[in-house]
Write a protein that holds these residues in place. Sequence first.
Motif, mmCIF file in Angstrom:
data_model
loop_
_atom_site.group_PDB
_atom_site.id
_atom_site.type_symbol
_atom_site.label_atom_id
_atom_site.label_comp_id
_atom_site.label_asym_id
_atom_site.label_seq_id
_atom_site.Cartn_x
_atom_site.Cartn_y
_atom_site.Cartn_z
ATOM 1 N N LEU A 10 -24.261 15.473 -18.708
ATOM 2 C CA LEU A 10 -23.704 14.977 -19.962
ATOM 3 C C LEU A 10 -23.130 13.576 -19.778
ATOM 4 C CD1 LEU A 10 -22.905 15.553 -22.927
ATOM 5 C CD2 LEU A 10 -20.735 16.405 -22.033
ATOM 6 N N LEU A 11 -22.425 13.358 -18.687
ATOM 7 C CA LEU A 11 -21.870 12.030 -18.425
ATOM 8 C C LEU A 11 -22.973 10.992 -18.217
ATOM 9 C CD1 LEU A 11 -18.853 12.883 -16.098
ATOM 10 C CD2 LEU A 11 -18.757 12.032 -18.449
ATOM 11 N N MET A 22 -32.832 3.188 -21.803
ATOM 12 C CA MET A 22 -33.297 4.458 -21.239
ATOM 13 C C MET A 22 -34.314 4.189 -20.131
ATOM 14 S SD MET A 22 -33.019 7.605 -21.218
ATOM 15 C CE MET A 22 -33.847 9.100 -20.820
ATOM 16 N N TYR A 23 -33.793 3.864 -18.957
ATOM 17 C CA TYR A 23 -34.617 3.671 -17.767
ATOM 18 C C TYR A 23 -34.173 4.675 -16.716
ATOM 19 C CZ TYR A 23 -35.893 -0.769 -19.880
ATOM 20 O OH TYR A 23 -36.350 -1.721 -20.742
ATOM 21 N N TYR A 24 -35.085 5.001 -15.802
ATOM 22 C CA TYR A 24 -34.741 5.956 -14.752
ATOM 23 C C TYR A 24 -33.595 5.438 -13.892
ATOM 24 C CZ TYR A 24 -39.118 8.231 -15.959
ATOM 25 O OH TYR A 24 -40.117 8.864 -16.631
ATOM 26 N N THR A 25 -33.624 4.162 -13.598
ATOM 27 C CA THR A 25 -32.567 3.601 -12.755
ATOM 28 C C THR A 25 -31.211 3.658 -13.461
ATOM 29 O OG1 THR A 25 -33.157 1.400 -13.546
ATOM 30 C CG2 THR A 25 -34.095 2.107 -11.442
ATOM 31 N N ASN A 26 -31.207 3.421 -14.756
ATOM 32 C CA ASN A 26 -29.960 3.490 -15.514
ATOM 33 C C ASN A 26 -29.452 4.928 -15.577
ATOM 34 O OD1 ASN A 26 -27.856 2.323 -16.972
ATOM 35 N ND2 ASN A 26 -28.844 2.818 -18.917
ATOM 36 N N PHE A 27 -30.369 5.880 -15.770
ATOM 37 C CA PHE A 27 -29.977 7.285 -15.779
ATOM 38 C C PHE A 27 -29.450 7.701 -14.412
ATOM 39 C CE2 PHE A 27 -30.830 11.803 -15.203
ATOM 40 C CZ PHE A 27 -30.155 12.325 -16.295
ATOM 41 N N LEU A 28 -30.113 7.263 -13.348
ATOM 42 C CA LEU A 28 -29.660 7.584 -11.996
ATOM 43 C C LEU A 28 -28.290 6.979 -11.717
ATOM 44 C CD1 LEU A 28 -30.323 8.891 -9.271
ATOM 45 C CD2 LEU A 28 -31.384 6.743 -8.611
ATOM 46 N N PHE A 29 -28.080 5.730 -12.165
ATOM 47 C CA PHE A 29 -26.765 5.116 -11.996
ATOM 48 C C PHE A 29 -25.713 5.894 -12.779
ATOM 49 C CE2 PHE A 29 -23.421 2.159 -13.262
ATOM 50 C CZ PHE A 29 -22.975 1.758 -12.005
ATOM 51 N N GLY A 30 -26.032 6.326 -13.986
ATOM 52 C CA GLY A 30 -25.102 7.136 -14.772
ATOM 53 C C GLY A 30 -24.809 8.467 -14.113
ATOM 54 N N LEU A 32 -24.909 9.048 -10.826
ATOM 55 C CA LEU A 32 -24.037 8.771 -9.682
ATOM 56 C C LEU A 32 -22.617 8.429 -10.124
ATOM 57 C CD1 LEU A 32 -26.479 6.732 -7.435
ATOM 58 C CD2 LEU A 32 -25.741 9.106 -7.143
ATOM 59 N N LEU A 33 -22.509 7.675 -11.223
ATOM 60 C CA LEU A 33 -21.188 7.354 -11.768
ATOM 61 C C LEU A 33 -20.478 8.617 -12.245
ATOM 62 C CD1 LEU A 33 -19.244 5.024 -12.489
ATOM 63 C CD2 LEU A 33 -20.351 4.943 -14.720
ATOM 64 N N PHE A 35 -21.055 11.646 -11.141
ATOM 65 C CA PHE A 35 -20.736 12.412 -9.936
ATOM 66 C C PHE A 35 -19.432 11.912 -9.328
ATOM 67 C CE2 PHE A 35 -20.982 13.101 -5.350
ATOM 68 C CZ PHE A 35 -21.248 14.464 -5.302
ATOM 69 N N PHE A 36 -19.266 10.593 -9.246
ATOM 70 C CA PHE A 36 -18.043 10.020 -8.695
ATOM 71 C C PHE A 36 -16.833 10.366 -9.567
ATOM 72 C CE2 PHE A 36 -15.029 6.461 -8.340
ATOM 73 C CZ PHE A 36 -14.679 6.613 -7.012
ATOM 74 N N ILE A 37 -16.983 10.271 -10.882
ATOM 75 C CA ILE A 37 -15.879 10.604 -11.795
ATOM 76 C C ILE A 37 -15.478 12.066 -11.645
ATOM 77 C CG2 ILE A 37 -15.285 10.888 -14.240
ATOM 78 C CD1 ILE A 37 -16.947 8.332 -14.749
ATOM 79 N N LEU A 38 -16.474 12.962 -11.595
ATOM 80 C CA LEU A 38 -16.168 14.391 -11.423
ATOM 81 C C LEU A 38 -15.529 14.668 -10.066
ATOM 82 C CD1 LEU A 38 -19.319 16.051 -12.985
ATOM 83 C CD2 LEU A 38 -16.993 16.079 -13.884
ATOM 84 N N TRP A 39 -15.984 13.952 -9.048
ATOM 85 C CA TRP A 39 -15.395 14.145 -7.723
ATOM 86 C C TRP A 39 -13.930 13.723 -7.709
ATOM 87 C CZ3 TRP A 39 -13.852 10.395 -4.014
ATOM 88 C CH2 TRP A 39 -13.498 10.939 -2.777
#
Length: 158
Positions: A10-11, A22-30, A32-33, A35-39
């Motif tokens: 969702l994040l 809507m690019y794969y790299t942007n989705f992957l960065f989101g 990872l971002l 994941f870091f926020i949840l961590w």
Amino acid sequence: MIKQFLMNLLLSFIWVALTGSMYYTNFLFGFLLGFFILWVMNRNEVDQRYFYRVPKTISFLFFFLYQMIIANLQVAYDVITPKYFFKPGIVKYKMDAKSDFEINLLSTFISLTPGTLILDISEDKKILYIHVMYLHDKQKFMTELKNNVERKLLEILR
């Protein structure tokens, strides 16, 4: 753990919507971002399995991609050259995977690698029979399969 994964997705979708690309790299960065926020938000929680499994899963996928590329190059080189380098053989592999899901995933990953094919699973679900196209050292093959593929896969699943 599923709740954290869905929140991470969702994040990442929120990130994609906010940036408008809507690019794969942007989705992957989101992802990872997120994941870091949840961590950061769940550092003091008791259940930290999600934060250990995601890096292990990503590491396993890169490892498997590397193994697949190497195997494809080996098979392609063998097809292109006039001399054949393969030495086929059948291996009786005793596995540590216990559940049907673990056995299914292990056999799928083994079969996806070029040059290997699962022939059968024993009745007690403890032994895989694997046809290997490049079986130069049986013990080395079984050790690499046990230490690399099966161990890493079971670390993710258990």
